[in-house]
Every structure is written in C-alpha cells, then in structure tokens.
Design a protein around this motif. Structure first.
Motif, PDB file in Angstrom:
ATOM      1  N   TYR A 216     -17.026  50.132  13.145  1.00  0.00           N
ATOM      2  CA  TYR A 216     -16.051  51.135  12.727  1.00  0.00           C
ATOM      3  C   TYR A 216     -14.584  50.701  12.828  1.00  0.00           C
ATOM      4  O   TYR A 216     -13.707  51.442  12.426  1.00  0.00           O
ATOM      5  N   LEU A 217     -14.296  49.517  13.353  1.00  0.00           N
ATOM      6  CA  LEU A 217     -12.920  49.069  13.448  1.00  0.00           C
ATOM      7  C   LEU A 217     -12.622  48.041  12.358  1.00  0.00           C
ATOM      8  O   LEU A 217     -13.497  47.304  11.920  1.00  0.00           O
ATOM      9  N   SER A 218     -11.384  48.004  11.959  1.00  0.00           N
ATOM     10  CA  SER A 218     -10.953  47.007  10.981  1.00  0.00           C
ATOM     11  C   SER A 218     -10.808  45.658  11.664  1.00  0.00           C
ATOM     12  O   SER A 218     -10.815  45.552  12.892  1.00  0.00           O
ATOM     13  N   ASP A 219     -10.643  44.612  10.848  1.00  0.00           N
ATOM     14  CA  ASP A 219     -10.483  43.280  11.416  1.00  0.00           C
ATOM     15  C   ASP A 219      -9.247  43.190  12.301  1.00  0.00           C
ATOM     16  O   ASP A 219      -9.256  42.515  13.337  1.00  0.00           O
ATOM     17  N   ALA A 220      -8.173  43.856  11.891  1.00  0.00           N
ATOM     18  CA  ALA A 220      -6.946  43.815  12.689  1.00  0.00           C
ATOM     19  C   ALA A 220      -7.152  44.494  14.045  1.00  0.00           C
ATOM     20  O   ALA A 220      -6.674  44.001  15.080  1.00  0.00           O
ATOM     21  N   GLU A 221      -7.851  45.612  14.061  1.00  0.00           N
ATOM     22  CA  GLU A 221      -8.111  46.301  15.327  1.00  0.00           C
ATOM     23  C   GLU A 221      -9.081  45.504  16.186  1.00  0.00           C
ATOM     24  O   GLU A 221      -8.935  45.457  17.413  1.00  0.00           O
ATOM     25  N   LEU A 222     -10.058  44.877  15.547  1.00  0.00           N
ATOM     26  CA  LEU A 222     -10.991  44.048  16.317  1.00  0.00           C
ATOM     27  C   LEU A 222     -10.274  42.853  16.939  1.00  0.00           C
ATOM     28  O   LEU A 222     -10.668  42.390  18.015  1.00  0.00           O
ATOM     29  N   ALA A 223      -9.255  42.348  16.259  1.00  0.00           N
ATOM     30  CA  ALA A 223      -8.526  41.206  16.798  1.00  0.00           C
ATOM     31  C   ALA A 223      -7.898  41.543  18.151  1.00  0.00           C
ATOM     32  O   ALA A 223      -7.814  40.689  19.041  1.00  0.00           O
ATOM     33  N   GLU A 224      -7.470  42.798  18.328  1.00  0.00           N
ATOM     34  CA  GLU A 224      -6.907  43.202  19.622  1.00  0.00           C
ATOM     35  C   GLU A 224      -7.969  43.167  20.713  1.00  0.00           C
ATOM     36  O   GLU A 224      -7.686  42.792  21.851  1.00  0.00           O
ATOM     37  N   LEU A 225      -9.191  43.551  20.379  1.00  0.00           N
ATOM     38  CA  LEU A 225     -10.264  43.495  21.359  1.00  0.00           C
ATOM     39  C   LEU A 225     -10.637  42.057  21.669  1.00  0.00           C
ATOM     40  O   LEU A 225     -10.847  41.688  22.825  1.00  0.00           O
ATOM     41  N   LEU A 226     -10.702  41.215  20.638  1.00  0.00           N
ATOM     42  CA  LEU A 226     -11.087  39.821  20.843  1.00  0.00           C
ATOM     43  C   LEU A 226     -10.047  39.069  21.665  1.00  0.00           C
ATOM     44  O   LEU A 226     -10.368  38.044  22.285  1.00  0.00           O
ATOM     45  N   ALA A 227      -8.803  39.558  21.677  1.00  0.00           N
ATOM     46  CA  ALA A 227      -7.770  38.902  22.471  1.00  0.00           C
ATOM     47  C   ALA A 227      -8.054  39.000  23.965  1.00  0.00           C
ATOM     48  O   ALA A 227      -7.491  38.236  24.749  1.00  0.00           O
ATOM     49  N   LEU A 228      -8.927  39.915  24.356  1.00  0.00           N
ATOM     50  CA  LEU A 228      -9.269  40.072  25.773  1.00  0.00           C
ATOM     51  C   LEU A 228     -10.514  39.266  26.146  1.00  0.00           C
ATOM     52  O   LEU A 228     -11.122  39.503  27.180  1.00  0.00           O
ATOM     53  N   GLU A 229     -10.876  38.321  25.302  1.00  0.00           N
ATOM     54  CA  GLU A 229     -12.063  37.499  25.568  1.00  0.00           C
ATOM     55  C   GLU A 229     -11.848  36.615  26.797  1.00  0.00           C
ATOM     56  O   GLU A 229     -10.762  36.109  27.040  1.00  0.00           O
ATOM     57  N   ARG A 230     -12.914  36.430  27.560  1.00  0.00           N
ATOM     58  CA  ARG A 230     -12.901  35.534  28.706  1.00  0.00           C
ATOM     59  C   ARG A 230     -13.671  34.260  28.354  1.00  0.00           C
ATOM     60  O   ARG A 230     -14.666  34.315  27.646  1.00  0.00           O
ATOM     61  N   VAL A 231     -13.202  33.156  28.843  1.00  0.00           N
ATOM     62  CA  VAL A 231     -13.828  31.863  28.564  1.00  0.00           C
ATOM     63  C   VAL A 231     -14.579  31.410  29.803  1.00  0.00           C
ATOM     64  O   VAL A 231     -14.042  31.429  30.911  1.00  0.00           O
ATOM     65  N   GLY A 232     -15.844  31.012  29.615  1.00  0.00           N
ATOM     66  CA  GLY A 232     -16.660  30.580  30.732  1.00  0.00           C
ATOM     67  C   GLY A 232     -16.362  29.165  31.155  1.00  0.00           C
ATOM     68  O   GLY A 232     -15.540  28.456  30.571  1.00  0.00           O
ATOM     69  N   ALA A 233     -17.065  28.737  32.206  1.00  0.00           N
ATOM     70  CA  ALA A 233     -16.855  27.392  32.727  1.00  0.00           C
ATOM     71  C   ALA A 233     -17.252  26.329  31.715  1.00  0.00           C
ATOM     72  O   ALA A 233     -16.739  25.199  31.751  1.00  0.00           O
ATOM     73  N   ASP A 234     -18.155  26.678  30.789  1.00  0.00           N
ATOM     74  CA  ASP A 234     -18.580  25.716  29.768  1.00  0.00           C
ATOM     75  C   ASP A 234     -17.629  25.656  28.592  1.00  0.00           C
ATOM     76  O   ASP A 234     -17.874  24.941  27.615  1.00  0.00           O
ATOM     77  N   GLY A 235     -16.536  26.422  28.676  1.00  0.00           N
ATOM     78  CA  GLY A 235     -15.565  26.424  27.595  1.00  0.00           C
ATOM     79  C   GLY A 235     -15.917  27.339  26.435  1.00  0.00           C
ATOM     80  O   GLY A 235     -15.182  27.392  25.451  1.00  0.00           O
ATOM     81  N   ARG A 236     -17.006  28.057  26.536  1.00  0.00           N
ATOM     82  CA  ARG A 236     -17.444  28.942  25.455  1.00  0.00           C
ATOM     83  C   ARG A 236     -16.974  30.360  25.749  1.00  0.00           C
ATOM     84  O   ARG A 236     -17.166  30.887  26.848  1.00  0.00           O
TER      85      ARG A 236
END
Length: 813
Positions: A310-330
């Motif tokens: 239900y969110l647009s790509d621009a709104e999803l980009a705000e959520l994806l900005a809070l992504e955490r990166v694991g020890a494996d770099g993924r």
C-alpha cells in the motif's frame, strides 16, 4: 478577617497542590512514556473528534535523531530486562495485554498517599512533608507476574517485568517468582487463567458470580483493565478482518495501549486501515515507528513486506533507510529490495513508456541466475521483449524453459523467436501449448502465419503443414488462411490456394489481399467465369483486381469454372460459414480448409515459361557454379552414375560439373544427394547449387524450396531471391498475367535494382493494363539510356493515343 490570614490560607493550598502534583508525576507521568498518547486519545471532542486516531509523529522524527528530539504519541515498546539494541530515536514503549499479547499495557499503580492538608502545608513542617512522600511510595502489584511465572509463559513474563520496570524504576523482580508458592486466592487465579486463554466473557462471568456471592470482594483493577484491552483487541481484529477500516482506527484511538511492539500485528492492521482510507502517510508513520522501536528481525522484515502492498516507492524508501546490516554485510531488507525490483520491472514490462533502472535489472538478473525457479527469468525476458532487446529476451526465455515448461514461457519464447526470424523454431515452441488458453492459441496462429508468409517459402514437413492448417481452420483465422493460400500458390498449388483464399474471405469478407490472391488463382487456372465474379465484386474497390480483367486476359483453358467461391463473392447478399473437419495429412502438399488433399489440375512444377522475345532473352542468367566450389570438369561427369551412391562431397562436385555442361536436371539430382550430408557447409553449398540448377531448368518453385532448405549467407540469399522473382515475373508476363507480373517486379525491386530489360517488361505490363501514363514514364526513362526498343515503344504509345486501340504488345514490338 484580615488580609494576611487570607493570603496564608491561599498560599497553603497552593503549596499542597504543588506537592501533590510532584507525587503523582513520580508515580505515573515520569515513568509512563505512553501517557502522552493516551492523553491525546482521551482529548475532549472540541480538541479531537471522537473516533479519530491520535496523531502519529511524522517519519523524520524517527529517522535517526537523538532520543530527546522524539515526541512519540504512540505507546512505546517495553524496555527488556537485558539491554537490547535500539535504533536512534527509539523510546521504550508500554506493552499491551490481552489474549495473545505480551503484557498488560498499564496496570494500575498503587494510589499515592493523600496530599497534605492545607494546614500542614501552611505549617511549613519539612519533616511532615518528607514523611508524606515516604508514605506515598507505590505498592507494586505482582499478581500477574507470579501468575505468568507459574504458567511457564516466558514471553509474557519478560514483558511483564519490562512493564513493571518502566513503571517503577526502583523495583526489582523477586528471585523466587518461579518457585511454587501457595495460591492465596484460587478463584482469582482461575479468573487470570480465563483471561490468559482469551476467554474474556467467561472471566467477566466469573467476576460477576463472585461479586454476587461476595459483595465485599474487590476486583483487581489490573484484571479489569487487561480484560478491557483484550476485548478491544478482539474487536479491532474482527473489524480488520471485515475490512471495516474506520472502526479499526476508532478502536486504536480509544485503546492506545494496544499500539506497541509487543503486538505488532495490531500495528500492521492499523497501518492497513490507514492505507485503505487514503491516509498512506499515516500508514508510513506506523511503519517508521515499528522499524525505529521494534527489534524482532522477522517482524521488521514483515513490516516492510506488508508496506509494499500500500505504500509508494518514495514512502517505502523511508522505511528502507532504517535497514540494519548484519555481520555478513547483508542488509535485513535485501529480499524486500529484490521484491521491489520485481514490482518495478514488472510494471515496466507492461508499459513500454516505463524504463527499469540498471540497479533493478541487475537485481532481477542475479536472482534469476541464482534461483531454481523460472519466475525471475520470465519477468526479465518479458521486460526485455517489451523494450525490443529480443535476442536477450529469447535467451532468458530459453533459460526459463530449462526450469519449467509452462504456457507463459512457451508463448513468450515463440514470440521472441518469431521476432528473431526463427519462425520454424517459434512454431515448434508454441505448438505444444496452443490449446492452453486464448493467448497461447493466438500466439501459435501468429507464428504459424509468419512461417507461412516467408518468401521464398520454406520447405516444411507434411505434418507441420497439416497441423498449421488444422489450427488455422479450427480458429477461422483469416490471416493464417490467406498466408496458407499464398504458400500454396507459390509452391505451385493454385487450386489449394484458391480454397484457402476462399476460406479467408468467408471468415473476413473485406480482406482485399485474399481477394487478390483468389483472382490470381482463377486467372492462372483459366477459370473465366469465376474470375469475372471476383472482378465484379472487388473491381470497384481494388484497382489491381480490376486490372486482372483487361481485354488481353486469357480465356478459360481448363474448363474449371466450378471452383471454390467465397459467399461474399458468389452471393454478396448472404454470408455462410464453412465447416472444417480435421483430417490427417501425409503428403507434402497444402490441404484444403476441410483438411482434405487437393488434386491440382496443373502440375506444381510448370515447364519453362515462354520468353517474351528480346526482353526475356536479355534477362540475367543464373550462372554456373559460382560460389559453389566448382566441379571436376566435364571429364569427371560425362558418364552416367547414380548420385545416391556418391559421398556428399563427390555428389556436390558432380553437380557443379553437370551444371557447367548445362545439364540442370541431372545436376539438381546430384545436388539433392549432396544435401543429405551431415556437414552444414556442404548442405548449404548443395542447396545453393540445386536452386541454381532448378532455376536453369525453369523450375522456379522447386528452386525457391531448395533455397530455403539450408541457411545461406546474405549475398547468396539475395541473389537467389532476385533470380526467383525475376523468373516468376517473366513467366507471368509470358502467360499474359500482367497484374501478377507487376506484383513480382515490385517484390524484386525491394532487393535489387531493375535493369532495362525488366523495366521494359514493366512498361509493357502497364501498357496492356491500360495504365498508359505509367507505361510512358517507364519508356521515357529507359529511352534516356539510349534504348532503341524504348523509343519504338514510345512511338507505339503515341500512335495509340491518336486513336488506335491498344492491341497485343508483343505484336507491336
């Protein structure tokens, strides 16, 4: 009363009020981070309409600022007993309760001691004030804590500990809370048990029953609040399942303690309700809250996956900005990013105006290579085909077919191969799934029609011709019937061609190319009456069909006036449908629309055409063994030998030798034997030689089939096509079929310039069709090169314009 006592009384009241406010803040406000949200939810109607949801902070507030800059109005997630990683700006929240919830949202704290009386405040006794604060220390209700410990409900136990620590910072859990203890109130314990299993109505019935039996018994406030929250959660879920989105928002606004990380499902449902009521920005805020405060990796990933709906790509980009990166770099949202790329590439595959980014295409390509299913390969192939990268689209469809064989893959591969000019492979790819649905049936008809439309016609197995004819007839596909007609016509089967042109006109009465083809068939068969019917109906609408009825058109030669005639021509007032019973065809011949073999009144390979005097004598010859590797000379082929007994290379050499001796029929047999070789180069040379031999023998249709039986380079292909069209034009002219002559000359002009001799043929064809301006233009152009023949033609044209009737051009030359 004097003024001073009045001020003393007022001052005492003020001091008492301040002390009371400080005590209440210590026991409630300072330790309850969800109070602001609940206060907002309980606002009066004048400041907040009933049923409206308290404002969720905008996304940027959760984008990494310091915690002091965050003012959340949603109840915060509980701080766990052990330290946990929290995103910047996150504030621990109070956990909700209810069946399936982790812990109560806000159990009632012990009531503070009464505020000091005005007289006590006025006395200014500091010791008395300190004693009042000491007696105001809250009593922690550990009933739920010990109940969860006895039940072994670890998740709720930890949530309850976190809740109590948030409410009472100085409190520590007892060390013996999991040890067996005596139950002081078995009836109350049973009520807690009913609550924990979600049987809220039964719990309330038990409460009512005990109150009736024990009027002096007091229901724990914590239990009542938990029941209220649990019932509210059930109503919210039911409203969500029923898609009553406004009700979901109203319940969430009235019960803010539900909106915490301890029950993410409720937050998901609220976000969905916001999106469904055109408030996507609020839905985005819910997602930002979860990703900022909640820690469970699976819930975080699911939050973004749900937001994709239900969110647009621009709104999803705000959520994806809070992504955490694991020890494996993924990154934790790597799978979601691929899903988003699939969504964007899929949209671009349906709309040519949209172009996917290189990053999205790279993600899909990597997923297609690494995966074991065909989905990503099909998606990428569809996008590439839509954006005209046909070669790579075909490669991805072929990769997909190694993993799965589905109608969609077969359809896409067939279209891609057809666009690449590989019509035979396209027909084979589409045939298996032709009956899988309307789209696949259409794909098969399209590629089969394209295969039949190749010029020169390709040599096809009888089974392939039969199945294409059967499919075209079953679907009443007029374009396919028309191309089957042309295929039959170009391979020397005019009667079968007439039947297919008739079928095409029956299914599509306004198809002028089919009417033109039918007229040519009747003209070639000498069916005068049938031809005149076609001209009568189509002449006013098509100049080229009208031209076939010129005065010099030959009369009927075979008496075949009872030929197939479409209802739109035989009886223009009534259109009838044809039936197409399917039969198996075992001959390399084009069956009729009824599936039956057609017995042609004329041979498929006609004798060498009668050349029209000087113009035909000057026509270019096919030559000998140029480009074919030569032969061994006359002495090597002067004897008689069966070419089937020779090796492929020996048969090829004998063919060139015989062609040099102008023995084309024998040469064609030798080349045919060489074509059975397994060497691709040898097959190509033999096919080229056989085409030349057939052309020299006047077997134009046979030459066309031989030319398409093996791949040829561009130079050979153009040369053969040019010679085939030249011979067809000359044969048509020699047979007084002037419209057909112009047709072949036009086709030839697309690939090679016309020489003077062919230009003269064109000019005389125009002359005999009464198209004098075109004839004059051609004769003038040729006369400019110094041609005496063109000058004589202009003189003939001038005399006709002075009143003479146009006669037979060959009598005037």
């Amino acid at each position: 009363m004097s003024v001073r006592p009045v001020f003393l009384v007022i001052g005492s009241i003020a001091i008492a009020g301040v002390i009371g406010a400080l005590v209440i803040r210590q026991t409630h406000g300072a330790s309850d981070p969800g109070s602001a949200f609940m206060t907002s939810a309980a606002a009066s109607p004048t400041t907040q309409p009933a049923g409206s949801f308290p404002a969720i902070p905008d996304g940027p507030r959760y984008s990494g600022r310091a915690a002091s800059a965050v003012s959340p109005q949603i109840a915060q997630a509980p701080t766990p007993v052990q330290p946990r990683v929290v995103l910047p700006g996150a504030v621990p929240a109070v956990a909700p309760t209810g069946a399936g919830a982790a812990a109560p949202a806000a159990a009632p704290a012990a009531p503070p001691a009464a505020a000091p009386a005005p007289a006590q405040a006025a006395s200014g006794d500091a010791n008395t004030a300190e004693d009042g604060q000491a007696t105001a220390a809250p009593q922690v209700d550990e009933t739920a804590l010990r109940y969860f410990a006895r039940q072994g409900d670890t998740k709720r136990l930890e949530a309850e500990i976190a809740r109590l620590k948030a409410l009472y910072p100085d409190w520590y859990p007892p060390t013996d809370m999991t040890a067996p203890i005596s139950v002081p109130d078995p009836k109350l314990d049973q009520m807690w048990k009913l609550y924990s299993t979600g049987r809220y109505a039964a719990a309330r019935a038990a409460i009512a029953d005990r109150l009736a039996r024990e009027p002096g018994w007091r229901v724990p406030d914590d239990l009542l609040k938990r029941l209220d929250i649990g019932e509210a959660k059930d109503r919210l879920i039911n409203a969500s399942n029923a898609k009553q989105w406004n009700t979901v928002v109203q319940i969430a606004a009235a019960t803010p303690s539900l909106l915490t990380c301890s029950d993410v499902d409720v937050l998901w449902r609220v976000a969905e309700a916001f999106a469904a009521t055109d408030r996507s920005a609020r839905a985005r805020d819910v997602g930002l809250y979860i990703l900022t405060n909640c820690q469970d990796p699976k819930e975080r990933l699911a939050t973004v996956q749900k937001a994709m709906q239900y969110l647009s790509d621009a709104e999803l980009a705000e959520l994806l900005a809070l992504e955490r990166v694991g020890a494996d770099g993924r990154g934790e949202f790597a799978a979601v990013k691929t899903d988003l790329a699939r969504r964007r590439v899929g949209a671009a595959a349906k709309d040519k105006a949209k172009v996917a980014s290189p990053e999205d295409l790279a993600l899909i390509e990597q997923a297609a290579r690494d995966g074991t299913t065909a989905d990503d390969a099909v998606l990428l192939a569809g996008y590439l085909f839509q954006h005209e990268d046909i070669e790579n689209a075909a490669k991805w469809y072929q990769l997909a077919r190694t993993r799965a064989d589905t109608p969609e893959i077969a359809r896409g591969l067939a279209y891609a191969l057809n666009a690449l000019g590989q019509q035979q492979e396209a027909e084979a790819a589409a045939y298996r799934w032709r009956d899988a649905g309307p789209e696949n049936n259409e794909a098969y008809l399209v590629v089969a029609t394209a295969l039949l439309a190749l010029d020169p016609p390709v040599k096809l197995d009888a089974a392939i011709v039969a199945r294409m004819a059967k499919a075209i007839s079953a679907a009443k596909f007029a374009p396919g019937a028309r191309e089957l007609g042309w295929y039959a016509y170009n391979t020397g089967q005019p009667l079968a061609a007439a039947q297919w042109f008739t079928a095409a006109l029956t299914w599509k009465p306004d198809d002028e190319p089919s009417a033109f083809g039918l007229a040519l068939c009747y003209d070639k068969l000498g069916a005068k009456a049938a031809l005149q019917k076609v001209i009568k109906v189509w002449g006013p609408r098509s100049q080229r069909i009208a031209d076939i009825g010129n005065p010099k058109a030959r009369a009927g030669r075979t008496g075949l006036d009872a030929l197939p005639m479409p209802p739109s021509i035989a009886d223009p007032q009534r259109q009838a449908a044809l039936s197409e019973p399917a039969v198996d065809v075992t001959r390399v011949a084009v069956p009729g629309p009824d599936g039956k073999l057609v017995v042609e009144p004329l041979p498929a390979a006609a004798p060498a055409p009668r050349a029209p005097r000087a113009a035909v004598a000057a026509a270019p010859s096919s030559g000998g063994g140029s480009g074919g590797g030569g032969g061994g000379g006359a002495r090597n082929c002067s004897g008689t030998i069966q070419p089937d007994r020779l090796s492929g290379s020996a048969a090829l050499s004998r063919g060139w030798c015989l062609l040099d001796l102008n023995r084309p029929i024998e040469a064609a047999d030798a080349f045919a034997a060489a074509m059975r070789s397994t060497s691709g180069k040898l097959q190509s040379d033999a096919a080229y030689g056989k085409s030349l031999a057939d052309l020299r023998a006047g077997l134009t249709d046979s030459a066309a089939i031989a030319a398409s039986s093996a791949p040829q380079d561009t130079q050979r292909r153009v040369a053969l096509q040019t010679e085939i069209l030249t011979q067809r034009a000359l044969a048509a002219y020699a047979d007084d079929r002037y419209v057909e002559t112009l047709f072949y000359l036009d086709e030839r002009a697309r690939i090679a310039p016309e020489q003077n001799d062919l230009l003269m043929i064109r000019g005389w064809a125009y002359y005999n069709l009464h198209r004098l301006p075109e004839a004059k233009r051609i004769f003038v152009a040729v006369a400019g090169t110094g041609s005496r023949e063109a000058l004589r033609a202009l003189a003939t044209l001038a005399s006709d314009r002075q009143g003479s009737n146009i006669g037979d051009v060959r009598d005037r030359r």
